[in-house]
Design an enzyme around this catalytic site. Structure first.
Site: not given
Length: 124
Positions: A30, A33
């Site tokens: 991600c 993230c």
């Protein structure tokens, strides 16, 4: 204080304990993230009295499912075992600092009273 990794085995113990706990649900693939991770790490170093924890949603799929994580990163905040905040999306450093201050400033006796009143209304 560095962040700590949480698993299904220790999540409940950490999140239900006394004090403030910030949890970042994330995954290695991600991009947002990975972009949020340094901000989260800096906050952990700045606020050693708060637990900053991470849950790898790929490794802890059962835990992610239990919290209905459908978008990552998702940030959750617990204080004294009560979930105060849960929101998907990365936050900026200043936004994270506001969340820290908000969690510190809450009158937890009032929060407990409001929860009890809500539960009483729901039960009737």
């Amino acid at each position: 204080m560095p962040t700590r990794d949480l698993t299904h085995d220790d999540f409940a113990e950490v999140a239900s304990g006394d004090g403030i706990v910030f949890v970042d649900f994330w995954a290695a693939w991600c991009g947002p993230c990975r972009a949020f991770a340094p901000t989260f790490e800096r906050a952990a170093e700045t606020h050693p009295d708060i637990v900053f924890a991470k849950v790898d949603t790929e490794a802890e799929q059962q835990l992610a499912a239990a919290f209905r994580i459908t978008s990552i990163p998702t940030l959750m905040v617990f204080r004294d075992g009560i979930r105060l905040y849960a929101q998907p999306g990365a936050v900026s450093g200043p936004q994270l600092e506001l969340l820290v201050q908000s969690a510190r400033d809450l009158d937890m006796d009032e929060v407990r009273r409001q929860l009890a009143a809500h539960e009483a209304r729901s039960a009737s």
